[in-house]
Write a protein that holds these residues in place. Structure first.
Motif, mmCIF file in Angstrom:
data_model
loop_
_atom_site.group_PDB
_atom_site.id
_atom_site.type_symbol
_atom_site.label_atom_id
_atom_site.label_comp_id
_atom_site.label_asym_id
_atom_site.label_seq_id
_atom_site.Cartn_x
_atom_site.Cartn_y
_atom_site.Cartn_z
ATOM 1 N N LEU A 183 0.823 -1.199 0.000
ATOM 2 C CA LEU A 183 0.000 0.000 0.000
ATOM 3 C C LEU A 183 0.864 1.259 0.000
ATOM 4 N N ALA A 185 0.912 5.118 0.793
ATOM 5 C CA ALA A 185 0.161 6.046 1.636
ATOM 6 C C ALA A 185 0.123 7.474 1.108
ATOM 7 N N SER A 210 -2.620 2.217 -4.571
ATOM 8 C CA SER A 210 -2.796 3.547 -3.989
ATOM 9 C C SER A 210 -3.746 3.473 -2.804
ATOM 10 N N ALA A 211 -3.285 3.952 -1.641
ATOM 11 C CA ALA A 211 -4.091 3.926 -0.415
ATOM 12 C C ALA A 211 -3.765 5.169 0.409
ATOM 13 N N THR A 213 -3.273 7.760 3.015
ATOM 14 C CA THR A 213 -3.604 7.667 4.437
ATOM 15 C C THR A 213 -4.591 8.753 4.848
ATOM 16 N N ASP A 215 -7.277 9.272 3.547
ATOM 17 C CA ASP A 215 -8.621 8.694 3.427
ATOM 18 C C ASP A 215 -9.037 7.900 4.659
ATOM 19 N N THR A 216 -8.120 7.707 5.597
ATOM 20 C CA THR A 216 -8.476 7.019 6.843
ATOM 21 C C THR A 216 -8.953 7.994 7.916
ATOM 22 N N ARG A 232 -12.506 -0.418 4.315
ATOM 23 C CA ARG A 232 -11.608 0.249 3.373
ATOM 24 C C ARG A 232 -10.431 -0.648 3.005
ATOM 25 N N PHE A 233 -9.804 -1.270 4.000
ATOM 26 C CA PHE A 233 -8.653 -2.109 3.706
ATOM 27 C C PHE A 233 -9.060 -3.376 2.953
ATOM 28 N N GLU A 235 -11.412 -3.512 0.767
ATOM 29 C CA GLU A 235 -11.570 -3.058 -0.615
ATOM 30 C C GLU A 235 -10.224 -2.940 -1.319
ATOM 31 N N LEU A 236 -9.176 -2.651 -0.551
ATOM 32 C CA LEU A 236 -7.830 -2.549 -1.106
ATOM 33 C C LEU A 236 -7.141 -3.907 -1.208
ATOM 34 N N LEU A 257 -0.497 4.952 8.110
ATOM 35 C CA LEU A 257 -1.301 3.905 7.475
ATOM 36 C C LEU A 257 -1.209 2.611 8.279
#
Length: 292
Positions: A183, A185, A210-211, A213, A215-216, A232-233, A235-236, A257
Motif C-alpha cells: 500500500l 500512503a 494507492s491507499a 492515508t 482517506d483514513t 476500506r482495507f 476493498e484494497l 497507514l
C-alpha cells in the motif's frame, strides 16, 4: 490504560489520565507513569518547536521528528531513514521514558506525524504507546487546556532494541507488491506520477496499490471507525491473513497507514522505511505511473 484494544486514545481518556501521578496499565501490571510527547511537524510548515512554545498539552515534551526520529544517510537511504538505535534510545531517555511507562503521542495533523513516533517506539519494543485521536485540535475541542511552559523531565532509563515490528528493504517491498499487497500512503496524484514535489522520479513502486492515508481520517480530523477502516482495507485487498506492506514518500505517513490498519483490527503491516524517496533514488529500480 490497556493495550492492543486500540492504538488510539481519545482526548477525554487522556484528560482522565492527566494530572495523576500514574495509572494502571492493565490487570496484573504495575502502575506506570504517563508520558505525553508532542510531535508537531509539517513538511514545509512552521517549525514544530515554535508551535509547541505557543501552547501544548500540559506536561508534554517536544520531540523533533527531523533530528530525533530520523537518521541521515545517502539518498538511496531515503529522506527520513530510521535513527540509529543508540541515538533513538538516548532521545527517549531525554523525554523521560522508563520501561513500563504509558506514552501518548500527538501532533496537529491528525496523527500523520505522531504515528512516526508510535511506530518507532513499537518497533523498538516499547508496548504501551498510543496516538491521541484527532491530535491537538481534538484536545482543544474537548476543552483541554494548553501550557506555554516547557517541561524538563528527569532523564529516563528505558532500554530499547529494534525488531519488534516487521520492516521491508527494497527487494522485500518489490516481493510484497508481487505476492501480497503493498500500500502506498501518499496522495493519489503522486502515486499516479502526475506531480512529484520532492523525489527525483514521479510514480510508484510497480505493483503497489494507492491507499492515501488521508482517506483514513474523517472530516472531524479523527480516525474513521474500526469497521469503516476494515471495510476500506478489505476493498484494497487487505484482510487479516494478507501479506501486507506500507510505504510513502519517506516513511512518515506510512506509519500512519500502519496505525490505521491496527486500529481496524488488522496486524501491523511491514513498513518500508526508505519508501519512495529511497526507491526513486536508485536508478536500477523501475518506477510505474498511472492508476495501476
Amino acid at each position: 490504560m490497556t493495550m492492543r484494544n486500540s492504538p488510539l486514545i481519545t482526548a477525554a481518556a487522556l484528560d482522565a489520565a492527566s494530572g495523576t501521578e500514574s495509572l494502571w496499565s492493565g490487570a496484573g501490571r504495575r502502575r506506570s507513569t504517563l508520558r505525553v510527547l508532542d510531535v508537531r511537524w509539517k513538511l514545509g510548515g512552521p517549525p514544530g518547536a515554535e508551535e509547541f512554545a505557543k501552547g501544548h498539552i500540559p506536561g508534554a515534551v517536544y520531540v523533533d521528528l527531523d533530528t530525533e526520529l530520523a537518521g541521515h544517510g545517502a539518498p538511496t537511504d531515503g529522506r527520513h531513514p530510521l535513527p540509529d538505535i543508540d541515538a533513538f534510545q538516548a532521545s527517549a531517555r531525554r523525554w523521560g521514558l522508563n520501561d513500563g511507562d504509558s506514552v501518548v503521542v500527538y501532533d496537529d495533523v491528525s496523527g500523520t506525524s505522531a504515528a512516526r513516533l508510535w511506530w518507532l517506539l513499537r518497533y523498538a519494543g516499547f508496548e504501551d504507546v498510543r496516538v491521541l485521536d484527532g491530535g491537538l485540535a481534538a484536545w482543544v475541542a474537548f476543552g483541554g487546556g494548553l501550557d506555554t511552559t516547557s517541561s524538563v523531565p528527569v532523564p529516563g532509563t528505558v532500554e530499547l532494541a529494534y525488531g519488534s515490528l516487521p520492516t521491508l528493504d527494497a527487494d522485500a517491498a518489490a516481493a510484497i507488491a508481487a505476492n501480497g499487497v503493498l500500500l502506498d500512503a501518499r496522495a493519489a496524484e503522486r502515486f499516479r506520477g502526475e506531480v512529484e514535489p520532492v523525489d527525483p522520479r514521479a510514480g510508484h513502486i510497480p505493483g503497489a496499490v494507492s491507499a492515501p492515508t488521508a482517506d483514513t481520517i474523517g472530516p472531524d480530523g479523527r480516525m474513521l471507525s474500526p469497521d469503516r477502516l476494515a471495510e476500506r482495507f478489505a476493498e484494497l485487498g487487505v484482510t487479516a491473513g494478507t501479506p501486507a506492506g506500507v510505504y510513502c514518500g519517506s516513511g512518515v505517513t506510512a506509519a500512519h497507514l500502519a496505525l490505521a490498519m491496527e486500529a481496524a483490527g488488522l496486524p501491523v503491516p511491514a513498513l518500508y522505511p526508505g519508501s519512495f524517496s529511497a526507491w526513486s533514488n536508485d536508478p536500477e529500480r523501475p518506477v510505474a505511473v498511472g492508476a495501476l
